[in-house]
Motif scaffolding. Structure first.
Motif, PDB file in Angstrom:
ATOM      1  N   THR B 152      28.612  43.317  31.811  1.00 34.23           N
ATOM      2  CA  THR B 152      29.863  42.909  32.462  1.00 34.23           C
ATOM      3  C   THR B 152      30.006  43.625  33.801  1.00 34.23           C
ATOM      4  N   ALA B 153      29.631  44.901  33.839  1.00 33.97           N
ATOM      5  CA  ALA B 153      29.717  45.644  35.104  1.00 33.97           C
ATOM      6  C   ALA B 153      28.764  45.041  36.126  1.00 33.97           C
ATOM      7  N   MET B 154      27.557  44.698  35.681  1.00 35.61           N
ATOM      8  CA  MET B 154      26.575  44.130  36.615  1.00 35.61           C
ATOM      9  C   MET B 154      27.042  42.784  37.162  1.00 35.61           C
ATOM     10  N   ASP B 155      27.681  41.975  36.302  1.00 40.39           N
ATOM     11  CA  ASP B 155      28.146  40.669  36.764  1.00 40.39           C
ATOM     12  C   ASP B 155      29.172  40.813  37.890  1.00 40.39           C
ATOM     13  N   ALA B 156      29.855  41.972  37.937  1.00 37.98           N
ATOM     14  CA  ALA B 156      30.784  42.220  39.043  1.00 37.98           C
ATOM     15  C   ALA B 156      30.034  42.864  40.209  1.00 37.98           C
ATOM     16  N   ALA B 157      29.074  43.720  39.874  1.00 40.97           N
ATOM     17  CA  ALA B 157      28.377  44.485  40.921  1.00 40.97           C
ATOM     18  C   ALA B 157      27.460  43.616  41.774  1.00 40.97           C
ATOM     19  N   VAL B 158      27.202  42.382  41.361  1.00 41.71           N
ATOM     20  CA  VAL B 158      26.317  41.521  42.156  1.00 41.71           C
ATOM     21  C   VAL B 158      26.964  41.084  43.465  1.00 41.71           C
ATOM     22  N   CYS B 159      28.231  41.415  43.665  1.00 42.93           N
ATOM     23  CA  CYS B 159      28.914  41.034  44.916  1.00 42.93           C
ATOM     24  C   CYS B 159      28.139  41.572  46.108  1.00 42.93           C
ATOM     25  N   ILE B 160      27.853  40.665  47.080  1.00 42.33           N
ATOM     26  CA  ILE B 160      27.121  41.083  48.267  1.00 42.33           C
ATOM     27  C   ILE B 160      28.049  41.246  49.461  1.00 42.33           C
ATOM     28  N   GLY B 161      29.344  41.100  49.236  1.00 37.43           N
ATOM     29  CA  GLY B 161      30.313  41.334  50.318  1.00 37.43           C
ATOM     30  C   GLY B 161      30.208  40.370  51.476  1.00 37.43           C
ATOM     31  N   CYS B 162      29.884  39.115  51.190  1.00 36.50           N
ATOM     32  CA  CYS B 162      29.673  38.153  52.284  1.00 36.50           C
ATOM     33  C   CYS B 162      30.979  37.626  52.857  1.00 36.50           C
ATOM     34  N   GLY B 163      32.048  37.661  52.045  1.00 40.42           N
ATOM     35  CA  GLY B 163      33.345  37.175  52.539  1.00 40.42           C
ATOM     36  C   GLY B 163      33.634  35.719  52.220  1.00 40.42           C
ATOM     37  N   ALA B 164      32.757  35.072  51.450  1.00 34.78           N
ATOM     38  CA  ALA B 164      32.995  33.655  51.120  1.00 34.78           C
ATOM     39  C   ALA B 164      34.288  33.477  50.339  1.00 34.78           C
ATOM     40  N   CYS B 165      34.656  34.499  49.537  1.00 36.19           N
ATOM     41  CA  CYS B 165      35.888  34.397  48.743  1.00 36.19           C
ATOM     42  C   CYS B 165      37.102  34.296  49.658  1.00 36.19           C
ATOM     43  N   VAL B 166      37.111  35.108  50.716  1.00 34.62           N
ATOM     44  CA  VAL B 166      38.216  35.070  51.680  1.00 34.62           C
ATOM     45  C   VAL B 166      38.220  33.721  52.397  1.00 34.62           C
ATOM     46  N   ALA B 167      36.999  33.277  52.769  1.00 38.41           N
ATOM     47  CA  ALA B 167      36.879  32.035  53.527  1.00 38.41           C
ATOM     48  C   ALA B 167      37.385  30.843  52.723  1.00 38.41           C
ATOM     49  N   ALA B 168      37.133  30.854  51.417  1.00 36.41           N
ATOM     50  CA  ALA B 168      37.502  29.709  50.583  1.00 36.41           C
ATOM     51  C   ALA B 168      38.957  29.757  50.152  1.00 36.41           C
ATOM     52  N   CYS B 169      39.523  30.953  50.062  1.00 37.71           N
ATOM     53  CA  CYS B 169      40.860  31.109  49.491  1.00 37.71           C
ATOM     54  C   CYS B 169      41.923  30.457  50.374  1.00 37.71           C
ATOM     55  N   PRO B 170      42.754  29.590  49.807  1.00 40.06           N
ATOM     56  CA  PRO B 170      43.823  28.988  50.615  1.00 40.06           C
ATOM     57  C   PRO B 170      44.795  30.043  51.156  1.00 40.06           C
ATOM     58  N   ASN B 171      44.819  31.226  50.546  1.00 45.57           N
ATOM     59  CA  ASN B 171      45.687  32.301  51.010  1.00 45.57           C
ATOM     60  C   ASN B 171      44.934  33.339  51.835  1.00 45.57           C
ATOM     61  N   ALA B 172      43.643  33.117  52.093  1.00 46.76           N
ATOM     62  CA  ALA B 172      42.793  34.110  52.756  1.00 46.76           C
ATOM     63  C   ALA B 172      42.940  35.474  52.087  1.00 46.76           C
ATOM     64  N   SER B 173      42.875  35.479  50.775  1.00 47.48           N
ATOM     65  CA  SER B 173      42.971  36.727  50.022  1.00 47.48           C
ATOM     66  C   SER B 173      41.568  37.257  49.745  1.00 47.48           C
ATOM     67  N   ALA B 174      41.444  38.582  49.722  1.00 47.20           N
ATOM     68  CA  ALA B 174      40.141  39.190  49.427  1.00 47.20           C
ATOM     69  C   ALA B 174      40.144  39.780  48.022  1.00 47.20           C
ATOM     70  N   MET B 175      40.925  39.179  47.138  1.00 47.49           N
ATOM     71  CA  MET B 175      41.063  39.748  45.801  1.00 47.49           C
ATOM     72  C   MET B 175      39.768  39.702  44.994  1.00 47.49           C
ATOM     73  N   LEU B 176      38.957  38.656  45.153  1.00 47.82           N
ATOM     74  CA  LEU B 176      37.741  38.603  44.342  1.00 47.82           C
ATOM     75  C   LEU B 176      36.791  39.720  44.772  1.00 47.82           C
ATOM     76  N   PHE B 177      36.685  39.936  46.063  1.00 44.49           N
ATOM     77  CA  PHE B 177      35.853  41.037  46.563  1.00 44.49           C
ATOM     78  C   PHE B 177      36.378  42.366  46.015  1.00 44.49           C
ATOM     79  N   THR B 178      37.678  42.622  46.228  1.00 37.78           N
ATOM     80  CA  THR B 178      38.258  43.896  45.799  1.00 37.78           C
ATOM     81  C   THR B 178      38.114  44.065  44.288  1.00 37.78           C
ATOM     82  N   ALA B 179      38.375  42.989  43.553  1.00 36.39           N
ATOM     83  CA  ALA B 179      38.321  43.067  42.097  1.00 36.39           C
ATOM     84  C   ALA B 179      36.903  43.340  41.610  1.00 36.39           C
ATOM     85  N   SER B 180      35.915  42.740  42.258  1.00 39.88           N
ATOM     86  CA  SER B 180      34.558  42.964  41.760  1.00 39.88           C
ATOM     87  C   SER B 180      34.163  44.422  41.971  1.00 39.88           C
TER      88      SER B 180
END
Ligand code: HEM
Ligand code: FES
Lengths: 225, 255
Positions: B152-180
């Motif tokens: 479970t930790a690894m599935d979060a740690a695979v984040c490469i910090g590309c910013g696609a989550c912010v780009a896709a979010c209708p609110n421009a939130s970086a929560m997926l990055f921060t949460a991972s």
């Protein structure tokens, strides 16, 4: 800043407020929906139930005492819910000041995309609904106290029933995303149950919509009179 | 294959920028999206024009440098794939493709398709680490971790910090990055001592940087080239509420 204040100032804290007030409103909505179904027990039973709501705790508590406590509590919940939604809406707009020329919405559902405008529709509906069946200004022939009669007369107009149905569908969509979202915001997740969270909120939303829509439609079809 | 590209061109931070249209000719199916941009750039250079600026480094989907909106989708049409790993066989001859930088107030455009993602660095600096003594390598298995927790930790740690989550979010939130980042350390024994301070500080900086608030739309999960689940956002929320309600001393927490 104390931790509680810092939670409130964070975006997550405002969402927690929305989730808690959303839960309160959701529980009220379930209770209200079940109460409405008492209309099928006939005029006497339904009016008695309405009278009970006004006299809960009487004589210890004056008539209309508890119901006003409840009303103020719910009003406060709506106020906090809508105010936080507004604050976060403004924030989100600022966070993407310049939009895309071409963008595909990848959100999970139509329901999640319509939370804000759907919420506004629900708010307008609630105002109309209170004027219609609680205070009577929007009712063609309102008789204070005769709740059953007001109900039947109020729903004999297909346009009114149509608007109620639309509003309930909006509420259903709001809850389909909202109840799931609430588990997410409050961190009520667990790997064992995560795959059930969405379907459960969908099922609850359907129960609420169907439960609310049955009585007005029954009046329109002549099953209640 | 022949394509029509509409590419965002912006000379610098203060430039207003606009779309330019280019014809990309002789594109082979086995080129990556970035190879295709390289080819367009070669032609631009030959014509004495400024080439299109875009971020890239590893070109094998692990560094997180690349990332642009390709036809309205972060990293393009192929799910769980970075822009550098999208091949031109995902497109058809004659396609018209819009190429835009990530759009978020917190990610200002530096040039063309390149945005400033340093807010992510500042979120990490706020708590995306563990404090340990350095020294000799610890013996293997001194800290047992269950297989489930590791995965479970690894599935979060695979984040490469590309910013696609912010780009896709209708609110421009970086929560997926921060949460991972919060979740992968919260799930491991090494992350426990700073667990609650970490989440308080990282969310604080997330908000200070001006990202929007998460409304659980889930667009981030769909856009994430590593397929990180929004369930980690629920875990972040849980930890944040716990950190707020806990009676441990407040010293050293978010100011
Ligand atoms: C019967 C009335 C209502 C009920 C039962 C209800 C319930 C909920 C619930 C459970 C949530 C999920 C909270 C979360 O995301 O954690 C929610 C979210 C939301 N509600 Fe309501 N709500 C009601 C009325 C309204 C009204 C009147 C508005 C606005 C005018 C509104 C706007 C919103 C918005 C915008 C969200 C999304 C919040 C976000 O994700 O940022 N709601 N609601
Ligand atoms: S260039 Fe490294 S992930 Fe695409």
């Amino acid at each position: 800043m104390s931790r509680t204040a810092s939670l409130y100032h964070s975006t997550v804290g405002k969402k927690v407020l929305m989730a808690v007030t959303g839960l309160i409103l959701f529980l009220f909505v379930i209770g209200h929906m079940l109460g409405n179904l008492k209309v099928f027990e006939g005029p006497e039973s339904f009016n008695q139930y309405a009278e009970f709501l006004r006299t809960m705790g009487y004589p210890l508590i004056p008539r209309y005492g508890l119901i006003w406590v409840g009303r103020i509590f719910l009003l406060a919940a709506v106020g906090v819910h809508v105010y936080s939604a507004w604050q976060l809406w403004v924030r989100s707009r600022l966070a993407r000041a310049e939009g895309y020329r071409k963008v595909k919405d990848l959100s999970f559902s139509y329901a999640s995309r319509t939370m804000r405008w759907g919420g506004v529709l629900i708010l307008l509906f609630v105002v109309y609904h209170i004027l219609h069946l609680t205070t009577g200004q929007a009712h063609p022939d309102f008789v204070p106290g005769d709740v059953y009669r007001n109900f039947i007369v109020g729903f004999s107009n297909p346009l009114v029933v149509g608007f109620y149905v639309v509003a309930q569908v909006a509420l259903g969509l709001h809850l389909y995303h909202g109840v799931w979202s609430m588990t997410q915001t409050l961190g009520a997740s667990h790997p064992k149950y995560d795959r059930w969270r969405r379907s459960t909120s969908g099922a609850l939303a359907i129960v609420v919509v169907v439960g609310f829509v049955i009585p007005p439609v029954a009046v329109l079809l002549g099953l209640l009179s | 294959m022949r394509l029509t590209l509409h590419v965002w061109r912006q000379a610098g931070r203060d430039d207003t920028g606009s779309f330019e249209t280019y014809q990309a000719d002789g594109i082979s199916e086995s080129m990556s999206f970035l190879d295709m941009l390289d080819l367009v750039n070669e032609e631009l250079a030959q014509e004495g024009k400024e080439p299109i600026a875009f971020d890239h480094d590893c070109r094998e989907g692990i560094c997180g440098s690349c990332g642009v909106m390709i036809d309205g989708v972060p990293h393009g049409p192929k799910s769980m794939t970075t822009a550098c790993q999208v091949h031109m066989r995902s497109f058809k001859d004659g396609d018209e493709i819009w190429v835009e930088p990530w759009r978020a107030t917190s990610f200002p455009v530096i040039r063309d398709l390149v945005v400033d993602r340093s807010p992510f660095d500042r979120i990490i600096e706020a708590g995306g680490y563990i404090s340990v003594r350095t020294g000799s390598v610890p013996d293997a298995n001194t800290t047992p971790i269950s297989k489930g927790a590791v995965e479970t930790a690894m599935d979060a740690a695979v984040c490469i910090g590309c910013g696609a989550c912010v780009a896709a979010c209708p609110n421009a939130s970086a929560m997926l990055f921060t949460a991972s980042k919060v979740a992968h350390l919260a799930l491991l024994p090494q992350g426990q001592p700073e667990r609650y301070d970490r989440v308080l500080k990282m969310v604080d900086v997330h908000d200070e940087e001006g990202f929007g608030n998460c409304t659980n739309h889930g667009a981030c999960e769909v856009a994430c080239p590593k397929g990180i689940s929004v369930d980690y956002i629920a875990q972040l929320n849980r930890d944040l509420v716990r950190a707020t309600l806990s009676f441990r001393p407040e010293k050293g927490t978010a100011e």
